[in-house]
Write a protein that holds these residues in place. Structure first.
Motif, PDB file in Angstrom:
ATOM      1  N   GLY A  92     118.457  48.050  39.896  1.00 25.64           N
ATOM      2  CA  GLY A  92     117.293  47.651  39.102  1.00 25.64           C
ATOM      3  C   GLY A  92     117.630  46.561  38.105  1.00 25.64           C
ATOM      4  O   GLY A  92     116.880  45.583  37.952  1.00 25.64           O
ATOM      5  N   LEU A  93     118.754  46.699  37.416  1.00 23.30           N
ATOM      6  CA  LEU A  93     119.177  45.673  36.464  1.00 23.30           C
ATOM      7  C   LEU A  93     119.457  44.352  37.176  1.00 23.30           C
ATOM      8  O   LEU A  93     119.113  43.276  36.672  1.00 23.30           O
ATOM      9  CB  LEU A  93     120.429  46.135  35.711  1.00 23.30           C
ATOM     10  CG  LEU A  93     120.234  47.229  34.660  1.00 23.30           C
ATOM     11  CD1 LEU A  93     121.586  47.736  34.174  1.00 23.30           C
ATOM     12  CD2 LEU A  93     119.415  46.721  33.477  1.00 23.30           C
ATOM     13  N   ASP A 146     116.188  42.741  38.058  1.00 14.78           N
ATOM     14  CA  ASP A 146     115.535  42.285  36.828  1.00 14.78           C
ATOM     15  C   ASP A 146     116.136  40.964  36.352  1.00 14.78           C
ATOM     16  O   ASP A 146     115.418  40.009  36.024  1.00 14.78           O
ATOM     17  CB  ASP A 146     115.681  43.364  35.755  1.00 14.78           C
ATOM     18  CG  ASP A 146     114.773  43.139  34.559  1.00 14.78           C
ATOM     19  OD1 ASP A 146     114.418  41.975  34.279  1.00 14.78           O
ATOM     20  OD2 ASP A 146     114.416  44.124  33.896  1.00 14.78           O
ATOM     21  N   ARG A 199     115.427  38.006  38.948  1.00 10.45           N
ATOM     22  CA  ARG A 199     114.026  37.599  39.058  1.00 10.45           C
ATOM     23  C   ARG A 199     113.327  37.449  37.705  1.00 10.45           C
ATOM     24  O   ARG A 199     112.124  37.213  37.643  1.00 10.45           O
ATOM     25  CB  ARG A 199     113.269  38.615  39.920  1.00 10.45           C
ATOM     26  CG  ARG A 199     113.748  38.681  41.368  1.00 10.45           C
ATOM     27  CD  ARG A 199     113.643  37.341  42.085  1.00 10.45           C
ATOM     28  NE  ARG A 199     112.308  36.801  42.040  1.00 10.45           N
ATOM     29  CZ  ARG A 199     111.361  37.082  42.939  1.00 10.45           C
ATOM     30  NH1 ARG A 199     111.624  37.891  43.957  1.00 10.45           N
ATOM     31  NH2 ARG A 199     110.159  36.550  42.838  1.00 10.45           N
ATOM     32  N   ASN A 200     114.050  37.609  36.597  1.00  6.86           N
ATOM     33  CA  ASN A 200     113.491  37.416  35.252  1.00  6.86           C
ATOM     34  C   ASN A 200     112.297  38.349  34.974  1.00  6.86           C
ATOM     35  O   ASN A 200     111.298  37.950  34.361  1.00  6.86           O
ATOM     36  CB  ASN A 200     113.041  35.967  35.050  1.00  6.86           C
ATOM     37  CG  ASN A 200     114.168  34.976  35.190  1.00  6.86           C
ATOM     38  OD1 ASN A 200     115.323  35.289  34.897  1.00  6.86           O
ATOM     39  ND2 ASN A 200     113.865  33.772  35.666  1.00  6.86           N
ATOM     40  N   ILE A 201     112.405  39.579  35.426  1.00  6.66           N
ATOM     41  CA  ILE A 201     111.265  40.497  35.291  1.00  6.66           C
ATOM     42  C   ILE A 201     110.980  40.830  33.827  1.00  6.66           C
ATOM     43  O   ILE A 201     109.837  40.716  33.364  1.00  6.66           O
ATOM     44  CB  ILE A 201     111.514  41.785  36.104  1.00  6.66           C
ATOM     45  CG1 ILE A 201     111.580  41.447  37.602  1.00  6.66           C
ATOM     46  CG2 ILE A 201     110.394  42.804  35.846  1.00  6.66           C
ATOM     47  CD1 ILE A 201     111.963  42.617  38.479  1.00  6.66           C
ATOM     48  N   SER A 202     111.998  41.245  33.085  1.00  8.33           N
ATOM     49  CA  SER A 202     111.775  41.570  31.673  1.00  8.33           C
ATOM     50  C   SER A 202     111.370  40.332  30.878  1.00  8.33           C
ATOM     51  O   SER A 202     110.503  40.396  29.999  1.00  8.33           O
ATOM     52  CB  SER A 202     113.033  42.201  31.060  1.00  8.33           C
ATOM     53  OG  SER A 202     113.260  43.486  31.599  1.00  8.33           O
ATOM     54  N   ASP A 260     107.794  39.648  31.581  1.00  8.63           N
ATOM     55  CA  ASP A 260     106.943  40.602  30.867  1.00  8.63           C
ATOM     56  C   ASP A 260     106.720  40.142  29.426  1.00  8.63           C
ATOM     57  O   ASP A 260     105.586  40.147  28.924  1.00  8.63           O
ATOM     58  CB  ASP A 260     107.591  41.985  30.900  1.00  8.63           C
ATOM     59  CG  ASP A 260     106.806  43.025  30.134  1.00  8.63           C
ATOM     60  OD1 ASP A 260     105.808  43.529  30.668  1.00  8.63           O
ATOM     61  OD2 ASP A 260     107.183  43.331  28.973  1.00  8.63           O
ATOM     62  N   GLY A 298     122.976  42.172  33.006  1.00  8.44           N
ATOM     63  CA  GLY A 298     122.213  43.407  32.841  1.00  8.44           C
ATOM     64  C   GLY A 298     123.158  44.478  32.354  1.00  8.44           C
ATOM     65  O   GLY A 298     124.120  44.832  33.048  1.00  8.44           O
ATOM     66  N   VAL A 348     119.283  41.584  30.105  1.00  6.42           N
ATOM     67  CA  VAL A 348     118.477  42.805  30.108  1.00  6.42           C
ATOM     68  C   VAL A 348     119.330  43.923  29.531  1.00  6.42           C
ATOM     69  O   VAL A 348     120.466  44.145  29.960  1.00  6.42           O
ATOM     70  CB  VAL A 348     118.023  43.174  31.535  1.00  6.42           C
ATOM     71  CG1 VAL A 348     117.201  44.464  31.517  1.00  6.42           C
ATOM     72  CG2 VAL A 348     117.198  42.041  32.133  1.00  6.42           C
ATOM     73  N   SER A 400     119.818  48.016  28.232  1.00  7.79           N
ATOM     74  CA  SER A 400     119.407  49.405  28.446  1.00  7.79           C
ATOM     75  C   SER A 400     120.297  50.299  27.588  1.00  7.79           C
ATOM     76  O   SER A 400     121.507  50.049  27.486  1.00  7.79           O
ATOM     77  CB  SER A 400     119.541  49.766  29.928  1.00  7.79           C
ATOM     78  OG  SER A 400     119.367  51.146  30.147  1.00  7.79           O
TER      79      SER A 400
END
Length: 327
Positions: free
Chosen positions: A122-123, A126, A129-132, A135, A267, A288, A290
């Motif tokens: 997932g990281l 993310d 694809r620059n998901i966070s 967002d 990440g 990213v 966590s």
């Protein structure tokens, strides 16, 4: 109908650190053990142990915060025979000293491997694809005013290097095969039954990969294993994912590489001095973050707690531990 055992006849278990997973499920086990909780006392920890835990034979410890089972703590527990941890890693335990005193260790074993592998992938997605970042771009209202958003990189077909091909690393590799990724790995010895390319040198691995995923344990040998030279070898489009331990990466060097564009992104589920995190990371859109949550799911919390108590029950029944740590 179960017979309730008087509390003074229950086996005492010392619980080091106030773990939320234990607190949420403690009521289910109150009729099986008498728990000693230092965080409910006004006494300093060592004084509490000396005053209340001299005869305790077993302790339960959760990694996190800044507490480690050190020689000083062990000195206060002369009757200790078992340490149960809810972690797959044991860097919060002074293992050599625990072994020297003849104390057994039970740990999480492979219980968390699938959850951690899920988080690693997932990281990776993310960051690529620059998901966070996307967002934040939308939430801050920048899409209508700034228009174009920074495009990312695809995962499919990427060359992925896994540092530490144990249970977690193997689960990561299994997931990434579904994306058509080319898997390589670094470990002390080559694993004869896996089809992936082996590199004994992590610098050479980085040279031949688009992303590194850190899955190994923290030891003196792996501390700062991922240094500036390794990151530069990974390259400007390279990504680092860490679900191992923070100190495996030279954090200061990583931040410099991220700021200077010598690697594309990172990440991070773990950090070198957590829960303190370098503030420079907060301002980087290519990172990213966590809060050391890779192995923490609703299902894993239940499973960890049950496993911990299975180990305690086995110990007090003079049976073999369910998940002994064997180094």
């Amino acid at each position: 109908m179960a017979v309730e055992i008087p509390s003074d006849e229950l086996h005492q278990v010392l619980v080091l650190s106030p773990p939320f997973e234990f607190t949420s499920l403690e009521s289910q086990f109150q009729n099986r053990f008498q728990f000693l909780n230092p965080w409910n006392s006004n006494l300093p920890l060592l004084q509490f142990l000396i005053s209340n835990a001299q005869s305790v034979r077993a302790c339960l410890v959760m990694p996190g915060g800044r507490l480690a089972v050190s020689s000083a703590i062990l000195d206060c527990l002369p009757s200790l025979e078992l340490v149960v941890t809810t972690s797959a890693g044991v860097d919060h335990l002074h293992v050599a000293e625990i072994r020297r005193r003849g104390v057994a260790i039970a740990f999480a074993g492979n219980l968390l491997s699938q959850d951690v592998a899920d988080m690693a992938v997932g990281l990776l997605i993310d960051v690529l694809r620059n998901i966070s970042a996307g967002d934040r771009f939308v939430r801050q209202g920048l899409w209508p005013t700034q228009g174009d958003f920074s495009i990312g990189l695809k995962l499919s077909g990427k060359r992925i290097g896994i540092v530490g091909l144990g249970k977690i690393g193997s689960e990561v590799a299994k997931r990434l095969e579904g994306f058509g990724c080319r898997i390589s790995y670094n470990s002390r010895t080559k694993k004869p039954l896996v089809p992936y390319s082996h590199y004994s040198n992590v610098h050479e691995l980085a040279t031949n990969c688009d992303a590194l995923i850190i899955c190994c344990c923290l030891t003196e040998e792996t501390r700062h294993l991922i240094n500036r030279e390794v990151m530069v070898a990974l390259g400007k489009d390279g990504v680092i994912i860490n679900v191992g331990r923070g100190a495996i990466i030279d954090e200061k060097a990583m931040i410099e590489c991220l700021i200077q564009g010598e690697i594309k992104g990172a990440g991070l589920d773990v950090f070198e001095h957590e829960p303190e995190i370098p503030k420079q990371l907060f301002n980087l859109d290519n990172v990213v973050l966590s809060p050391h949550a890779a192995g923490t799911t609703t299902e894993s919390i239940v499973g960890l707690t049950e496993l911990a108590f299975e180990n305690l029950e086995a110990f007090f029944s003079n049976k073999p531990l369910v998940s002994p740590f064997l180094d």
